[in-house]
Design a protein around this motif. Structure first.
Motif: not given
Length: 161
Positions: A12, A16, A115-116, A119-120, A122-123
């Motif tokens: 992720r 990014r 978005q990236a 997502e990072c 969230r991970a």
């Protein structure tokens, strides 16, 4: 199936980073295109000013009046300037459209970066949640084992006593 959270976070982060790099490139291209647009609009303004100056010079240069030849020459030159104005206007329009496309790509890249990054994040959050869940599960197992051991001790002491 176990998830390798470290690997997921690295992937992720890489996405990014790639999105950020692309956004930087697109922004640089958009700035270059904006410079082209400024030059094209300046060229258009220069052509318009030249056309306006022609007729001002023609009118002010002959206070006694104009001869037909002077008018023909001025009209021919004015048509040439009109063509140049039209060409400069078309070039400015094309450049303006290209600038709008570049700005749209920059906006898309910014959205991909957002978005990236999300997502990072969230991970990372999922990894932390999985780690805390695993810790809580170990603590519960430890408590269950301790309770079971104390029950055995209590049970033996009752049997013996």
């Amino acid at each position: 199936m176990a998830i390798d959270w470290t690997l997921l976070i690295r992937v992720r982060e890489r996405h990014r980073t790639l999105a950020l790099d692309r956004a930087r490139r697109e922004r640089a291209e958009a700035e270059t295109q904006a410079d082209h647009l400024r030059r094209a609009e300046a060229a258009l303004d220069a052509q318009r000013q030249a056309r306006t100056a022609l007729w001002s010079d023609v009118a002010s240069g002959h206070p006694d009046g104009l001869r037909i030849d002077d008018l023909r020459n001025a009209a021919a030159w004015s048509r040439r300037l009109d063509r140049q104005v039209a060409e400069a206007g078309a070039a400015a329009d094309r450049t303006r459209a290209e600038t709008v496309r570049h700005q749209a790509r920059v906006a898309e890249c910014r959205e991909r970066v957002r978005q990236a990054a999300a997502e990072c994040q969230r991970a990372v959050q999922m990894s932390e949640r999985a780690r805390s869940d695993a810790t809580r599960l170990r603590e519960l197992r430890f408590e269950d084992a301790a309770e079971e051991a104390s029950l055995r001790v209590w049970s033996r002491s009752r049997e013996e006593g």
